[in-house]
Design an enzyme around this catalytic site. Structure first.
Site, PDB file in Angstrom:
ATOM      1  N   GLY A   1       0.829  -1.201   0.000  1.00  0.00           N
ATOM      2  CA  GLY A   1       0.000   0.000   0.000  1.00  0.00           C
ATOM      3  C   GLY A   1       0.859   1.245   0.000  1.00  0.00           C
TER       4      GLY A   1
ATOM      5  N   GLN B   1       3.044   9.919   1.742  1.00  0.00           N
ATOM      6  CA  GLN B   1       4.392   9.330   1.759  1.00  0.00           C
ATOM      7  C   GLN B   1       5.261   9.798   0.604  1.00  0.00           C
ATOM      8  OE1 GLN B   1       2.612   5.208   2.302  1.00  0.00           O
ATOM      9  NE2 GLN B   1       4.529   4.966   3.404  1.00  0.00           N
TER      10      GLN B   1
ATOM     11  N   CYS C   1       6.294  -0.389   7.357  1.00  0.00           N
ATOM     12  CA  CYS C   1       5.930   0.848   6.670  1.00  0.00           C
ATOM     13  C   CYS C   1       7.109   1.317   5.838  1.00  0.00           C
ATOM     14  CB  CYS C   1       5.542   1.927   7.678  1.00  0.00           C
ATOM     15  SG  CYS C   1       5.060   3.475   6.887  1.00  0.00           S
ATOM     16  N   LEU C   2       6.830   1.678   4.590  1.00  0.00           N
ATOM     17  CA  LEU C   2       7.892   2.146   3.697  1.00  0.00           C
ATOM     18  C   LEU C   2       8.513   3.442   4.219  1.00  0.00           C
ATOM     19  CD1 LEU C   2       6.118   1.432   0.290  1.00  0.00           C
ATOM     20  CD2 LEU C   2       8.013   0.132   1.295  1.00  0.00           C
TER      21      LEU C   2
ATOM     22  N   HIS D   1      -4.018   1.539   7.901  1.00  0.00           N
ATOM     23  CA  HIS D   1      -2.643   2.040   7.935  1.00  0.00           C
ATOM     24  C   HIS D   1      -2.496   3.234   6.973  1.00  0.00           C
ATOM     25  CE1 HIS D   1       1.896   1.207   7.898  1.00  0.00           C
ATOM     26  NE2 HIS D   1       1.751   1.977   6.850  1.00  0.00           N
ATOM     27  N   GLU D   2      -3.087   3.118   5.784  1.00  0.00           N
ATOM     28  CA  GLU D   2      -2.963   4.183   4.778  1.00  0.00           C
ATOM     29  C   GLU D   2      -3.787   5.412   5.150  1.00  0.00           C
ATOM     30  OE1 GLU D   2      -0.582   3.581   3.114  1.00  0.00           O
ATOM     31  OE2 GLU D   2      -0.519   1.410   2.990  1.00  0.00           O
TER      32      GLU D   2
ATOM     33  N   HIS E   1      -1.917   7.508   7.449  1.00  0.00           N
ATOM     34  CA  HIS E   1      -0.928   8.374   6.774  1.00  0.00           C
ATOM     35  C   HIS E   1      -1.577   9.691   6.331  1.00  0.00           C
ATOM     36  CE1 HIS E   1       2.784   6.124   6.519  1.00  0.00           C
ATOM     37  NE2 HIS E   1       2.213   5.070   5.972  1.00  0.00           N
TER      38      HIS E   1
END
Ligand code: GNR
Ligand code: NI
Length: 173
Positions: A46, A51, A92-93, A134-135, A138
């Protein structure tokens, strides 16, 4: 299409509140396409626009095994469906190299606009439910590390700051 730079914790830009998309036009579709390319290349399941330093409410997800099920959520609205919680180790990226337990709702209903600007509704469970939450975090400027202890968060911050200094000295890529 382009691969975009992914911001990493503790970059303050990750704390920005993303704004709703007013119209799903070619500019938005371009961002979506770049996000997919960036997400698949990373690789990640995702990506939130936040991000990649785009502060608009856009999410890309693909939780399929063979990476053939791209999902786009623009202006997502989430509704809790059951009171059940699930704890999963998340990555997480924007927090590369760290995996932490996060407890979230197991079952939710998401309303959003697709790549074509049409509204849709999707019932989410399991990994997809975890990922969409999670997204959406963000987009609210919230990160996985906000769910762990301040001590652990500080350790991760120190390690990533060290890595970023090293990368700045050596020149990235
Ligand atoms: O690639 C990712 N994997 C992942 C695993 C468990 C829970 C959440 C995620 S999302 C993450 C990509 C990412 O950072 N998205 O914001
Ligand atoms: Ni993330």
């Amino acid at each position: 299409m382009a691969i975009l730079e992914i911001l990493e914790f503790p970059d303050p830009r990750l704390r920005t509140l993303a704004q709703p998309v007013q119209e799903v036009d070619d500019r938005i579709r371009n961002i979506v396409d770049d996000m997919f390319e960036t997400m698949y290349e990373a690789p990640g399941i995702g990506l939130a626009a936040t991000q990649v330093n785009v502060h608009e409410r856009i999410i890309t997800i693909d939780v399929s095994e063979d990476k053939t099920e791209p999902l786009v959520f623009i202006n997502p609205e989430i509704k809790v469906l059951e009171g059940e919680l699930e704890t999963m180790q998340e990555g997480c990226l924007s927090v590369p190299g760290f995996y932490e337990d996060v407890t979230r709702i197991e079952h939710c209903l998401v309303n959003a606009l697709g790549r074509d600007g049409r509204p849709f509704e999707m019932e989410c469970r399991g990994l997809l439910a975890v990922c969409i939450q999670h997204e959406i975090d963000h987009l609210e400027g919230k990160l996985m590390v906000d769910y762990i202890s301040p001590l652990k968060r500080k350790r991760i911050k120190d390690k990533l700051e060290k890595k970023h200094k090293l990368e700045a000295r050596q020149g990235k890529d």
